[in-house]
Scaffold this motif. Structure first.
Motif, PDB file in Angstrom:
ATOM      1  N   GLU A  83       0.851  -1.178   0.000  1.00 52.15           N
ATOM      2  CA  GLU A  83       0.000   0.000   0.000  1.00 52.15           C
ATOM      3  C   GLU A  83       0.894   1.239   0.000  1.00 52.15           C
ATOM      4  OE1 GLU A  83      -3.149   0.030  -0.324  1.00 52.15           O
ATOM      5  OE2 GLU A  83      -3.790  -2.007   0.206  1.00 52.15           O
ATOM      6  N   GLY A  84       0.481   2.250  -0.718  1.00 55.35           N
ATOM      7  CA  GLY A  84       1.272   3.471  -0.774  1.00 55.35           C
ATOM      8  C   GLY A  84       0.912   4.293  -1.990  1.00 55.35           C
ATOM      9  N   MET A  85       1.624   5.383  -2.194  1.00 56.93           N
ATOM     10  CA  MET A  85       1.327   6.243  -3.333  1.00 56.93           C
ATOM     11  C   MET A  85       2.528   7.133  -3.655  1.00 56.93           C
ATOM     12  SD  MET A  85      -1.205   8.992  -1.468  1.00 56.93           S
ATOM     13  CE  MET A  85      -1.397   9.988  -2.930  1.00 56.93           C
ATOM     14  N   LEU A  86       2.477   7.734  -4.857  1.00 59.46           N
ATOM     15  CA  LEU A  86       3.489   8.717  -5.236  1.00 59.46           C
ATOM     16  C   LEU A  86       3.274   9.994  -4.450  1.00 59.46           C
ATOM     17  CD1 LEU A  86       3.761   8.531  -9.130  1.00 59.46           C
ATOM     18  CD2 LEU A  86       5.584   8.063  -7.500  1.00 59.46           C
ATOM     19  N   VAL A  87       4.343  10.528  -3.880  1.00 60.45           N
ATOM     20  CA  VAL A  87       4.231  11.779  -3.128  1.00 60.45           C
ATOM     21  C   VAL A  87       5.271  12.768  -3.650  1.00 60.45           C
ATOM     22  CG1 VAL A  87       3.338  10.664  -1.064  1.00 60.45           C
ATOM     23  CG2 VAL A  87       5.806  10.953  -1.328  1.00 60.45           C
ATOM     24  N   ARG A  88       4.973  14.059  -3.518  1.00 62.73           N
ATOM     25  CA  ARG A  88       5.907  15.098  -3.928  1.00 62.73           C
ATOM     26  C   ARG A  88       7.116  15.112  -3.004  1.00 62.73           C
ATOM     27  NH1 ARG A  88       5.378  19.138  -7.798  1.00 62.73           N
ATOM     28  NH2 ARG A  88       7.569  19.307  -7.218  1.00 62.73           N
ATOM     29  N   THR A  89       8.255  15.409  -3.583  1.00 56.33           N
ATOM     30  CA  THR A  89       9.483  15.475  -2.790  1.00 56.33           C
ATOM     31  C   THR A  89       9.698  16.864  -2.205  1.00 56.33           C
ATOM     32  OG1 THR A  89      10.757  16.113  -4.736  1.00 56.33           O
ATOM     33  CG2 THR A  89      10.587  13.752  -4.256  1.00 56.33           C
ATOM     34  N   GLY A  90       8.988  17.853  -2.748  1.00 57.33           N
ATOM     35  CA  GLY A  90       9.244  19.230  -2.343  1.00 57.33           C
ATOM     36  C   GLY A  90      10.134  19.953  -3.334  1.00 57.33           C
ATOM     37  N   ASN A  91      10.712  19.201  -4.277  1.00 62.84           N
ATOM     38  CA  ASN A  91      11.554  19.821  -5.311  1.00 62.84           C
ATOM     39  C   ASN A  91      10.676  20.298  -6.462  1.00 62.84           C
ATOM     40  OD1 ASN A  91      13.731  18.947  -3.767  1.00 62.84           O
ATOM     41  ND2 ASN A  91      13.946  17.048  -4.938  1.00 62.84           N
ATOM     42  N   ALA A  92      10.851  21.545  -6.868  1.00 58.37           N
ATOM     43  CA  ALA A  92      10.094  22.069  -8.001  1.00 58.37           C
ATOM     44  C   ALA A  92      10.806  21.712  -9.301  1.00 58.37           C
ATOM     45  CB  ALA A  92       9.962  23.585  -7.882  1.00 58.37           C
ATOM     46  N   LEU A  93      10.038  21.619 -10.382  1.00 59.68           N
ATOM     47  CA  LEU A  93      10.623  21.436 -11.708  1.00 59.68           C
ATOM     48  C   LEU A  93      11.447  22.680 -12.037  1.00 59.68           C
ATOM     49  CD1 LEU A  93      10.408  19.570 -14.384  1.00 59.68           C
ATOM     50  CD2 LEU A  93       8.878  21.377 -15.175  1.00 59.68           C
ATOM     51  N   GLN A  94      12.726  22.471 -12.340  1.00 59.69           N
ATOM     52  CA  GLN A  94      13.606  23.620 -12.572  1.00 59.69           C
ATOM     53  C   GLN A  94      13.619  24.065 -14.027  1.00 59.69           C
ATOM     54  OE1 GLN A  94      17.442  23.519 -10.654  1.00 59.69           O
ATOM     55  NE2 GLN A  94      16.703  22.265  -8.963  1.00 59.69           N
ATOM     56  N   ASN A  95      13.617  23.112 -14.956  1.00 60.56           N
ATOM     57  CA  ASN A  95      13.641  23.471 -16.376  1.00 60.56           C
ATOM     58  C   ASN A  95      12.209  23.587 -16.891  1.00 60.56           C
ATOM     59  OD1 ASN A  95      16.471  23.384 -16.453  1.00 60.56           O
ATOM     60  ND2 ASN A  95      16.482  21.178 -16.843  1.00 60.56           N
ATOM     61  N   ASP A  96      11.633  24.767 -16.706  1.00 60.80           N
ATOM     62  CA  ASP A  96      10.233  24.967 -17.083  1.00 60.80           C
ATOM     63  C   ASP A  96      10.078  25.752 -18.394  1.00 60.80           C
ATOM     64  OD1 ASP A  96      11.096  27.410 -16.228  1.00 60.80           O
ATOM     65  OD2 ASP A  96       9.434  27.782 -14.846  1.00 60.80           O
ATOM     66  N   GLN A  97      11.175  25.874 -19.150  1.00 63.49           N
ATOM     67  CA  GLN A  97      11.133  26.675 -20.370  1.00 63.49           C
ATOM     68  C   GLN A  97      10.128  26.131 -21.383  1.00 63.49           C
ATOM     69  OE1 GLN A  97      14.825  26.942 -22.514  1.00 63.49           O
ATOM     70  NE2 GLN A  97      14.092  28.539 -23.896  1.00 63.49           N
ATOM     71  N   LYS A  98      10.073  24.791 -21.562  1.00 62.78           N
ATOM     72  CA  LYS A  98       9.152  24.204 -22.535  1.00 62.78           C
ATOM     73  C   LYS A  98       7.700  24.457 -22.135  1.00 62.78           C
ATOM     74  CE  LYS A  98      12.216  20.574 -24.281  1.00 62.78           C
ATOM     75  NZ  LYS A  98      12.449  19.116 -24.450  1.00 62.78           N
ATOM     76  N   LEU A  99       7.430  24.436 -20.834  1.00 64.30           N
ATOM     77  CA  LEU A  99       6.080  24.745 -20.360  1.00 64.30           C
ATOM     78  C   LEU A  99       5.720  26.191 -20.705  1.00 64.30           C
ATOM     79  CD1 LEU A  99       6.059  23.045 -16.836  1.00 64.30           C
ATOM     80  CD2 LEU A  99       4.574  22.441 -18.750  1.00 64.30           C
ATOM     81  N   ARG A 100       6.654  27.117 -20.445  1.00 59.91           N
ATOM     82  CA  ARG A 100       6.376  28.536 -20.694  1.00 59.91           C
ATOM     83  C   ARG A 100       6.213  28.821 -22.183  1.00 59.91           C
ATOM     84  NH1 ARG A 100      10.570  31.182 -19.584  1.00 59.91           N
ATOM     85  NH2 ARG A 100      11.960  29.733 -18.524  1.00 59.91           N
ATOM     86  N   LEU A 101       6.992  28.102 -23.037  1.00 65.05           N
ATOM     87  CA  LEU A 101       6.866  28.278 -24.478  1.00 65.05           C
ATOM     88  C   LEU A 101       5.480  27.847 -24.966  1.00 65.05           C
ATOM     89  CD1 LEU A 101      10.359  27.051 -25.765  1.00 65.05           C
ATOM     90  CD2 LEU A 101       9.435  29.380 -25.891  1.00 65.05           C
ATOM     91  N   ARG A 102       4.887  26.915 -24.249  1.00 66.95           N
ATOM     92  CA  ARG A 102       3.550  26.462 -24.612  1.00 66.95           C
ATOM     93  C   ARG A 102       2.464  27.360 -24.021  1.00 66.95           C
ATOM     94  NH1 ARG A 102       0.710  22.173 -26.527  1.00 66.95           N
ATOM     95  NH2 ARG A 102      -1.306  21.800 -25.496  1.00 66.95           N
ATOM     96  N   GLY A 103       2.861  28.277 -23.188  1.00 66.77           N
ATOM     97  CA  GLY A 103       1.881  29.152 -22.564  1.00 66.77           C
ATOM     98  C   GLY A 103       1.401  28.631 -21.225  1.00 66.77           C
ATOM     99  N   ASP A 104       2.060  27.601 -20.706  1.00 68.35           N
ATOM    100  CA  ASP A 104       1.698  27.016 -19.419  1.00 68.35           C
ATOM    101  C   ASP A 104       2.645  27.614 -18.365  1.00 68.35           C
ATOM    102  OD1 ASP A 104       1.375  25.445 -17.154  1.00 68.35           O
ATOM    103  OD2 ASP A 104       1.198  23.566 -18.243  1.00 68.35           O
ATOM    104  N   HIS A 105       2.125  28.537 -17.581  1.00 67.13           N
ATOM    105  CA  HIS A 105       2.962  29.233 -16.617  1.00 67.13           C
ATOM    106  C   HIS A 105       2.775  28.718 -15.189  1.00 67.13           C
ATOM    107  CE1 HIS A 105       4.215  32.093 -19.669  1.00 67.13           C
ATOM    108  NE2 HIS A 105       2.950  32.242 -20.009  1.00 67.13           N
ATOM    109  N   GLY A 106       2.038  27.607 -15.042  1.00 68.72           N
ATOM    110  CA  GLY A 106       1.864  27.018 -13.721  1.00 68.72           C
ATOM    111  C   GLY A 106       3.125  26.283 -13.263  1.00 68.72           C
ATOM    112  N   ARG A 107       3.268  26.146 -11.958  1.00 64.90           N
ATOM    113  CA  ARG A 107       4.448  25.474 -11.406  1.00 64.90           C
ATOM    114  C   ARG A 107       4.207  23.969 -11.301  1.00 64.90           C
ATOM    115  NH1 ARG A 107       8.462  28.212  -9.186  1.00 64.90           N
ATOM    116  NH2 ARG A 107       8.946  26.574  -7.687  1.00 64.90           N
ATOM    117  N   ILE A 108       5.298  23.209 -11.378  1.00 63.03           N
ATOM    118  CA  ILE A 108       5.247  21.758 -11.157  1.00 63.03           C
ATOM    119  C   ILE A 108       6.238  21.435 -10.054  1.00 63.03           C
ATOM    120  CG2 ILE A 108       5.857  19.492 -12.125  1.00 63.03           C
ATOM    121  CD1 ILE A 108       4.771  20.368 -14.767  1.00 63.03           C
TER     122      ILE A 108
END
Length: 413
Positions: free
Chosen positions: A388-413
């Motif tokens: 039993e268990g699940m995927l959990v966030r580590t607390g580390n943010a996605l650092q290379n977010d350039q491809k997201l921003r180029l698509r117009g996605d400015h939300g954080r991961i």
């Protein structure tokens, strides 16, 4: 009727029919089935036999002559996910992650060899003593591996990974507990923003299944090239789709088409994304170069026990066919090509889970830097028999977010 009695009756009828070469060569499938039914009625006479047993004998006889013998019946069982044939007398199947031995066997080694030739011949391939190993597929897309004597000491070996009639979706992965809804949304954003994603895991961990699910996030107006040893990807939402498959050499050692050949060819076909079913050898360099030369959003899989192990294996694969390359250059190529590595595992209770989603940050001082975004954590409810268990966030943010921003996605991961 008992299984043994049904099998014996089917064998008798088959032997009788084999003596009529004219009937076998000229009769259509419908005519042959009608003739088998007549003989079954004659053989059983006034004996009491259930209608389903009679129909089963008819199917057994027909399959042994025109089909794949007992393999047809095994393949028709949707609960079976894998079939392992170790010679004519030993048949094992996987159901719900567990492996069982069937109380069934082929008539003889010769019959098993005939079945193998039917399978291989339908896919336009060949297997024999001179070329005793082949990867192929069934008409429904199921993946088949064949190994013949003298390479195999137990007789002909056939392993079949059954093709799912319903393509895997992200919703199903969520339902099975492999990922969470939040992770599914993140993966959707990464795929649509054209991050290069590599899926790693051990045998049977669900890499191809996961790749199928991720492919559902690819926008339908893109041109996709898929490259596989034996075609099993089920990408349904793409109209401009090209599927390529490798080919073994013929008996004279000519005509081989490798994954490396197909990647090079795919680059001339104006792909927007390249999907390589599995990377195993020197073709890893070609795939990495494709990812580095404008083919963002490419997807692939590979065998490994962890994310770090997968990166080490990629280094080894590249060096297999390019031994003169400096290791530092190889690592730089890997680090700049891959954006995300998703590691899957088959756990002690046979369940398949996503263990880690990691960002590849680049190469520093000759080492590839990783940024784990999600990790699998077992809960206190886990036991030896049930994880039993699940995927959990580590607390580390996605650092290379350039491809997201180029698509117009400015939300954080």
């Amino acid at each position: 009727m008992q299984e043994e009695t049904l099998a014996k009756l089917a064998m008798e009828i088959k032997r009788f029919l084999l003596s009529d070469a004219v009937l076998l060569s000229r009769a259509s499938d419908e005519q042959l089935i009608a003739r088998i039914s007549e003989i079954v009625d004659y053989k059983i006479g006034n004996a009491r036999i259930l209608s389903q047993d009679k129909q089963r004998v008819i199917r057994m006889v027909f399959s042994s002559i025109r089909g794949l013998g007992i393999l047809d019946e095994i393949l028709s069982d949707d609960s079976i996910t894998e079939i392992m044939i170790n010679g004519p007398d030993n048949i094992f199947v996987e159901k719900s992650g567990q492996v069982y031995r069937l109380n069934r066997k082929f008539e003889s080694q010769r019959h098993l060899e005939d079945v193998i030739q039917k399978i291989v011949g339908k896919a336009g391939k060949e297997v024999n003593q001179a070329n005793p190993i082949v990867d192929t597929r069934l008409p429904d897309g199921s993946r088949v591996n064949v190994v013949l004597p003298p390479i195999s000491l137990l007789g002909p070996i056939v392993t079949i990974r059954k093709f799912s009639k319903t393509p895997m979706t992200v919703e199903q992965l969520i339902r099975y507990g492999s990922i969470t809804p939040d992770v599914a949304v993140v993966l959707q954003r990464l795929v649509r923003a054209k991050y290069n994603i590599f899926i790693s895991g051990g045998t049977g961990s669900g890499k191809t299944t996961f790749l199928n699910a991720l492919s559902n996030f690819i926008p339908g107006d893109e041109r996709i090239i898929t490259i596989e040893d034996s075609a099993e990807l089920q990408i349904r939402n793409i109209q401009n789709l090209v599927s390529l498959e490798t080919r073994n050499a013929n008996t004279s050692g000519k005509g081989e088409i490798t994954i490396r050949d197909l990647i090079k060819s795919a680059l001339r076909m104006r792909p927007e994304r390249i999907v390589v079913g599995e990377v195993r050898g020197a073709e890893a360099l070609d795939m990495l170069q494709a990812m580095n030369t404008g083919h963002d959003g490419s997807l692939s899989t590979g065998h490994a026990n962890s994310t770090k192990d997968m990166l080490s294996r990629l280094e080894t694969m590249v060096l297999q066919g390019n031994a003169g390359l400096p290791l530092a250059a190889v690592r730089q190529q890997i680090a700049s090509a891959l954006d995300i590595v998703i590691h899957l595992s088959r756990l002690r209770d046979k369940s398949r889970k996503t263990m880690e989603i990691t960002e590849v940050l680049g190469c520093k001082n000759g080492e590839i830097i990783l940024n784990p975004l999600y990790v699998f954590k077992e809960s206190s409810e886990s036991t030896l028999d049930k994880v039993e268990g699940m995927l959990v966030r580590t607390g580390n943010a996605l650092q290379n977010d350039q491809k997201l921003r180029l698509r117009g996605d400015h939300g954080r991961i």
